[in-house]
Scaffold this motif. Structure first.
Motif, PDB file in Angstrom:
ATOM      1  N   ARG A 209       0.790  -1.207   0.028  1.00 51.01           N
ATOM      2  CA  ARG A 209      -0.006   0.018  -0.068  1.00 51.01           C
ATOM      3  C   ARG A 209       0.976   1.273   0.048  1.00 51.01           C
ATOM      4  NH1 ARG A 209      -2.623  -3.734   3.724  1.00 51.01           N
ATOM      5  NH2 ARG A 209      -4.708  -4.024   2.809  1.00 51.01           N
ATOM      6  N   GLN A 211       1.206   5.656  -0.711  1.00 51.47           N
ATOM      7  CA  GLN A 211       0.651   6.939  -0.547  1.00 51.47           C
ATOM      8  C   GLN A 211       1.625   8.044  -1.093  1.00 51.47           C
ATOM      9  OE1 GLN A 211       0.287   7.176   3.662  1.00 51.47           O
ATOM     10  NE2 GLN A 211       2.364   7.982   3.859  1.00 51.47           N
ATOM     11  N   SER A 212       0.998   9.125  -1.486  1.00 43.10           N
ATOM     12  CA  SER A 212       1.683   9.904  -2.039  1.00 43.10           C
ATOM     13  C   SER A 212       2.742  10.693  -1.041  1.00 43.10           C
ATOM     14  CB  SER A 212       0.683  11.396  -2.493  1.00 43.10           C
ATOM     15  OG  SER A 212       1.416  12.612  -2.820  1.00 43.10           O
TER      16      SER A 212
END
Length: 421
Positions: A209, A211-212
């Motif tokens: 997973r 994220q930015s």
């Protein structure tokens, strides 16, 4: 010997070249730079794309190849007490994630053509071995089917290192499809400031997973990619239009660094600027929107065709030089090289002379991990010392390639006994 608390060092070369800062900037781009041609490859529209690691399976786009290696090891359950078989010809980025995972790197031998020594690998597999890492050096594939068979027979996992082979195929399959997991480095093939990917044709990547990394990171990637293009004469119209905003940006950034005494938080991974060191903070960060867009937009067909053409031009032009020979005799179908490797008898003097004159020459594997010496693999030490690599990427112009070839010829002949330039 424990490798968990040591850093990479230079193998025992005749002389270690000066730090990069001692040399002038390369007059040609070492890696692809953003250009109009890269974005407007109209004649390649609709053409069958060159096979790439992205055809091998599910992909996750991260900020570097070394981050992808760490994520692959995590997905394969590698931890303390485990051993990972790694090639004795390597860079630190391949070993640091193994140390981070708590495992022990066990170095296996390679042959003079960079193919793996299958017998040595088989002899070093034991009850601790969890993973075999195999590297497709310079874009030339390993005996991947044989490695797959060996791993399956011995109950270990295969990590296919495609950092040098984003493009390519073997036995009708894209590189990256033979391993349990595979990794690649977008920065070596695309005109991007950061980027890598983790791919698997055998396992889901749902647990990865990402994220930015934030707006600062996204902005820095765009600005640095564009500025890198400006630095080598690409995008001249855009450079003229952005001249004033860029000057203002540079002044503001310089003021921020001055007020904070140079201690400004990094907005991008060190790998983007050629730095060493593995930073686990980037394990959860996805590649920027801009870099991912360019990976989709830039024509793989153009990239593959031009890399092969430039490589063959270098191979023809540099053949027969005294004291040098191409590392590979041929360029097989399905191989789309990262660079052109040249095996040299007197690499130290040649390297320094070329760098001093602004020729974009690099040395993969120049610094081997502590303990990796001729007793571990004499071939790896020899290659780390004697192989110089020259760019053959798709953004080199003909005049740039011609200039580089002439510089190499002159420097080689200048250093050859009894040969005048």
């Amino acid at each position: 010997m424990s490798f968990s608390d040591v850093k990479p060092h230079a193998v025992s070369h005749d002389a270690v070249p000066p730090e990069p800062a001692a040399f002038p900037r390369s007059r040609l781009p070492v890696s692809p730079r953003l250009s109009v041609a890269a974005l407007a490859s109209l004649r390649y529209l609709g053409a069958r794309p060159v096979p790439s690691i992205l055809d091998a399976g599910t992909a996750r786009f991260v900020t570097s190849g070394r981050v992808a290696i760490a994520l692959a090891l995590r997905e394969m359950g590698v931890g303390a007490g485990d051993a990972v078989l790694v090639p004795s010809y390597h860079c630190a980025s391949m070993i640091e994630p193994v140390i981070w995972a708590g495992a022990t790197p066990v170095f296996y031998r390679i042959r003079p053509d960079t193919s793996v020594d299958l017998d040595d690998i088989a002899a070093k597999i034991d009850g601790r071995t969890r993973v075999l890492m195999a590297t497709n050096y310079f874009g030339f594939h390993q005996p991947l089917a044989a490695l797959r068979t060996l791993c399956d027979a011995r109950g270990i996992q295969l990590l296919e290192d495609c950092a040098h082979s984003f493009l390519g195929e073997h036995q009708g399959r894209p590189l990256g499809s033979f391993g349990d997991y595979a990794i690649a480095s977008s920065m070596k093939f695309f005109p991007v400031y950061e980027g890598g990917c983790l791919v698997s044709s055998r396992h889901p990547l749902d647990a990865v997973r990402l994220q930015s990394a934030g707006l600062g990171f996204e902005a820095k990637v765009v600005l640095n990619t564009v500025e890198d293009g400006f630095a080598y004469g690409r995008l001249p119209v855009l450079r003229a239009l952005l001249a004033v905003p860029m000057m203002a940006k540079n002044a503001l950034w310089g003021r921020i660094k001055a007020t904070r005494h140079g201690a400004v938080q990094a907005l991008a991974p060190g790998s983007s600027d050629g730095g060493f060191g593995f930073d686990p903070a980037w394990l959860t960060k996805r590649s920027s929107v801009f870099s991912r867009a360019l990976v989709k937009i830039v024509s793989r067909r153009r990239m593959g065709e031009l890399r092969r053409r430039n490589y063959q031009r270098l191979q023809t032009a540099l053949a027969g030089l005294p004291g040098c020979r191409p590392l590979f005799n041929t360029l097989p179908d399905g191989v789309y090289p990262w660079v052109f490797p040249l095996l040299c008898d007197e690499p130290q003097v040649l390297f320094r002379g070329l760098k001093q004159d602004g020729v974009p020459v690099i040395r993969f594997g120049e610094y081997l991990w502590p303990g990796v010496d001729a007793t571990v693999c004499a071939t790896s030490v020899d290659l780390s010392r004697r192989v110089l690599q020259f760019p053959c990427h798709q953004e080199l112009r003909k005049d740039e390639l011609d200039w580089m070839i002439e510089q190499v010829r002159q420097h080689v002949r200048r250093g050859a006994p009894g040969v005048s330039s």
